[in-house]
Design a protein around this motif. Structure first.
Motif, mmCIF file in Angstrom:
data_model
loop_
_atom_site.group_PDB
_atom_site.id
_atom_site.type_symbol
_atom_site.label_atom_id
_atom_site.label_comp_id
_atom_site.label_asym_id
_atom_site.label_seq_id
_atom_site.Cartn_x
_atom_site.Cartn_y
_atom_site.Cartn_z
ATOM 1 N N ASN A 14 0.070 7.800 3.159
ATOM 2 C CA ASN A 14 0.146 6.896 4.318
ATOM 3 C C ASN A 14 -0.797 5.693 4.213
ATOM 4 O O ASN A 14 -1.231 5.131 5.217
ATOM 5 C CB ASN A 14 -0.158 7.652 5.618
ATOM 6 N N LYS A 15 -1.093 5.255 3.008
ATOM 7 C CA LYS A 15 -1.944 4.081 2.833
ATOM 8 C C LYS A 15 -1.134 2.800 2.654
ATOM 9 O O LYS A 15 -1.703 1.727 2.480
ATOM 10 C CB LYS A 15 -2.854 4.275 1.606
ATOM 11 N N ASN A 16 0.212 2.931 2.683
ATOM 12 C CA ASN A 16 1.111 1.783 2.506
ATOM 13 C C ASN A 16 0.842 1.031 1.206
ATOM 14 O O ASN A 16 0.913 -0.193 1.141
ATOM 15 C CB ASN A 16 0.994 0.808 3.693
ATOM 16 N N GLU A 17 0.524 1.787 0.162
ATOM 17 C CA GLU A 17 0.269 1.192 -1.136
ATOM 18 C C GLU A 17 1.364 1.540 -2.144
ATOM 19 O O GLU A 17 1.280 1.153 -3.309
ATOM 20 C CB GLU A 17 -1.092 1.666 -1.678
ATOM 21 N N PHE A 18 2.357 2.297 -1.700
ATOM 22 C CA PHE A 18 3.455 2.670 -2.597
ATOM 23 C C PHE A 18 4.283 1.438 -2.944
ATOM 24 O O PHE A 18 4.500 0.562 -2.107
ATOM 25 C CB PHE A 18 4.347 3.729 -1.936
ATOM 26 N N SER A 19 4.739 1.352 -4.157
ATOM 27 C CA SER A 19 5.472 0.177 -4.651
ATOM 28 C C SER A 19 6.693 -0.126 -3.771
ATOM 29 O O SER A 19 7.577 0.730 -3.580
ATOM 30 C CB SER A 19 5.926 0.418 -6.089
ATOM 31 N N LEU A 20 6.730 -1.340 -3.221
ATOM 32 C CA LEU A 20 7.886 -1.761 -2.434
ATOM 33 C C LEU A 20 9.139 -1.819 -3.294
ATOM 34 O O LEU A 20 10.249 -1.586 -2.807
ATOM 35 C CB LEU A 20 7.624 -3.135 -1.800
ATOM 36 N N PHE A 21 8.958 -2.139 -4.562
ATOM 37 C CA PHE A 21 10.083 -2.198 -5.490
ATOM 38 C C PHE A 21 10.727 -0.814 -5.632
ATOM 39 O O PHE A 21 11.951 -0.660 -5.508
ATOM 40 C CB PHE A 21 9.592 -2.710 -6.844
ATOM 41 N N LYS A 22 9.901 0.215 -5.867
ATOM 42 C CA LYS A 22 10.425 1.566 -6.018
ATOM 43 C C LYS A 22 11.036 2.063 -4.707
ATOM 44 O O LYS A 22 12.059 2.744 -4.702
ATOM 45 C CB LYS A 22 9.312 2.516 -6.479
ATOM 46 N N LYS A 23 10.388 1.736 -3.599
ATOM 47 C CA LYS A 23 10.902 2.176 -2.305
ATOM 48 C C LYS A 23 12.269 1.568 -2.032
ATOM 49 O O LYS A 23 13.175 2.240 -1.509
ATOM 50 C CB LYS A 23 9.916 1.783 -1.200
ATOM 51 N N ALA A 24 12.447 0.297 -2.393
ATOM 52 C CA ALA A 24 13.740 -0.360 -2.197
ATOM 53 C C ALA A 24 14.813 0.301 -3.062
ATOM 54 O O ALA A 24 15.925 0.568 -2.587
ATOM 55 C CB ALA A 24 13.631 -1.844 -2.531
ATOM 56 N N LEU A 25 14.492 0.591 -4.322
ATOM 57 C CA LEU A 25 15.458 1.231 -5.207
ATOM 58 C C LEU A 25 15.839 2.624 -4.715
ATOM 59 O O LEU A 25 17.009 3.021 -4.768
ATOM 60 C CB LEU A 25 14.901 1.320 -6.626
ATOM 61 N N LEU A 26 14.857 3.380 -4.218
ATOM 62 C CA LEU A 26 15.135 4.721 -3.705
ATOM 63 C C LEU A 26 16.044 4.665 -2.479
ATOM 64 O O LEU A 26 16.944 5.504 -2.321
ATOM 65 C CB LEU A 26 13.827 5.430 -3.363
ATOM 66 N N ASN A 27 15.815 3.694 -1.611
ATOM 67 C CA ASN A 27 16.670 3.546 -0.431
ATOM 68 C C ASN A 27 18.090 3.150 -0.811
ATOM 69 O O ASN A 27 19.059 3.662 -0.246
ATOM 70 C CB ASN A 27 16.072 2.518 0.535
#
Length: 551
Positions: free
Chosen positions: A455-468
């Protein structure tokens, strides 16, 4: 007028949104604020204007895909058809690209004048990715350039193939802004993805082509076997693909048959004009005609109701192959005159043709198994104009031919991809796939993202977008495939009954002709429609005087 009013209101919404951003934002940019960022005031304002233009562009993008979701229930609820909604997609597309192009140019200018041009090659995994935005914009610009009439009309294939760049445009847009902000366009694009996947599943099937009528005026009528449960309204369209000509090209054609008058057949009329239709005509009109043609279809799509039945008199004006939608209307009224005691509207068909051979199109007013007596209950008046000939000419070497095709075990009758209650199935796919998407994202977040990010909001936005994106695709593919498989099983028994159908001769007796036999039909419609048809040679219809006479 209503369309113009809505267009003005939508443009006003965009102007108001941009105006609000400018009014509330520019006043906060002071010399001190600009100095803190190491830029001049006008440069700081340019940076923010570029951002606000992009935000307004997202409003257009949010609506862009609704008009091209052909099979969704949204368009019928609004009284729209898929082909009639294309213009809204075009308008939204132009506005989207104007705003996004302005957005990109403003940022490039800003980076150039502030000495940060290297920002153009920045690919951030935790913030806005500039490279992803530039790839998205580049794909959109190429697609946009091919949509202008000067290019689209001359090189339709270029227009068609470049439209697949929408995948690049949307994918890299999501990678540019992140999945959280991209959700503003999710509802429309989600509907489009479901519709597109269903059309993909439907297009994988080879449909049963029964016969073809080859007219001397470079026109074909293709007759397909269809499931008895497939119904559609007059003026509906469907998309046709012939893999032997092109595996990627799909062309829309108006359906000329009537689903109630011809419950087991569906017909389309194709005019030989472009390269694709010319190859098809040459393939079927050659002396050594083929005995089977592999064809795939998408559709049908059409209006939700028959508005023309409200009127007491119908005046239909056509030129050449433009008579096709009126053929479907006339066949609908033939059915109603035979089965209903209600009065059918009186009809006046004013059709203009270039030559006498084009008059053979009037033979298509009746299905292949129909007889002229079916017109006796109709109040039908036909005014045919042959504009380039002063007197009738006949060429006995050019006659209407009928070709029958052999059945193949892999061919199936045409059927609605989701059955007769397609709107209900479509709603079930939307709701169930979205629930599955939320469950998948919850699982991914809990067991993959959280152990890394905490919950530190440091996870890669790129990876999060691909997973979604992956979760959305899996959810839609699973639920849509299940719905199609369920309906396919329901159709199986009826499909087996129709699959071996050999077709019927125009006399109504099945299997009297060998496959691939050419049948000589009347070259002119004078005998079959003589009582209803009046032919004028060497003149054009005076529509003004005709309408005054009718009134």
């Amino acid at each position: 007028m209503i369309e113009l009013a809505f267009l003005i209101m939508f443009v006003a919404l965009l102007a108001r949104s941009l105006g609000t951003y400018l009014h509330n934002g520019l006043s906060t940019i002071t010399p001190k604020v600009a100095a803190n960022h190491g830029v001049n005031v006008w440069q700081a304002k340019l940076f923010n204007v570029a951002l606000w233009i992009g935000l307004v562009g997202n409003i257009c993008l949010a609506f862009l895909f609704y008009p091209v979701a052909r099979g969704s229930s949204v368009l019928p609820l609004l009284g729209l058809t898929s082909e009639g909604s294309i213009k809204y997609h075009i308008w939204l597309g132009h506005m989207t690209m104007v705003l996004f192009t302005s957005h990109g140019i403003c940022y490039i200018i800003y980076w150039a004048v502030t000495g940060h041009i290297s920002e153009m090659i920045k690919w951030s995994y935790s913030d806005i990715s500039n490279v992803a935005g530039e790839i998205s914009l580049l794909g959109g610009l190429v697609l946009w350039a091919a949509t202008f009439p000067q290019i689209r009309r001359k090189t339709f294939e270029l227009f068609f193939y470049t439209h697949y760049l929408y995948i690049i445009f949307v994918l890299f847009f999501i990678l540019h802004v992140g999945i959280g902000y991209a959700f503003i366009m999710l509802p429309g694009f989600y509907l489009f993805m479901i519709d597109r996947f269903l059309r993909f599943l439907q297009s994988r099937r080879s449909v049963r082509l029964l016969s073809a009528r080859v007219l001397p005026c470079d026109i074909l009528e293709l007759n397909f076997a269809k499931n008895l449960g497939l119904s559609y309204n007059p003026t509906s369209i469907m998309f046709v693909n012939v893999p032997s000509i092109s595996k990627l090209q799909w062309h829309p054609f108006t359906i000329s048959s009537n689903s109630r008058l011809e419950p087991d057949k569906l017909s389309v009329i194709i005019k030989s004009e472009g390269s694709w239709s010319t190859k098809l005509y040459q393939m079927l009109s050659s002396p050594s005609s083929i005995d089977r043609l592999d064809v795939s279809i998408e559709g049908p799509y059409g209006p939700a109701s028959n508005h023309f039945l409200r009127h007491d008199k119908l005046v239909m004006v056509s030129g050449g192959s433009g008579i096709t939608p009126f053929i479907s209307i006339i066949r609908e009224l033939i059915f109603r005159s035979k089965t209903s005691q209600l009065k059918t509207p009186a009809m006046i068909l004013i059709a203009a043709f270039k030559s006498s051979s084009d008059l053979t199109m009037l033979d298509l007013l009746l299905p292949m198994t129909g007889s002229p007596s079916e017109l006796s209950n109709l109040q039908l008046q036909i005014e045919a104009y042959v504009t380039r000939e002063k007197e009738p000419t006949t060429d006995n070497s050019k006659r209407v031919r009928c070709i029958w095709f052999k059945p193949h075990q892999t061919d199936i009758p045409m059927a609605a991809i989701l059955g007769p209650n397609s709107w209900l199935w479509f709603s079930a796919i939307i709701s169930s796939s979205f629930i599955i998407f939320l469950i998948l994202i919850g699982i991914i977040t809990r067991y993959y993202i959280y152990p890394i990010d905490h919950n530190k909001n440091e996870f890669s936005l790129f990876k999060k977008a691909l997973l979604n994106i992956l979760a959305i695709c899996v959810s839609i593919a699973a639920t849509a495939s299940a719905a199609v498989f369920w309906n396919k099983r329901r159709y199986a028994r009826e499909s087996n009954q129709i699959q071996n159908m050999q077709g019927q001769t125009p006399e109504g007796s099945p299997n009297l002709m060998p496959y691939n036999a050419d049948r000589e039909l009347e070259s002119l419609p004078h005998q079959s429609l003589a009582e209803a048809t009046k032919i004028h040679y060497g003149e054009r219809p005076d529509l003004k005087s005709k309408f005054l006479q009718i009134v």
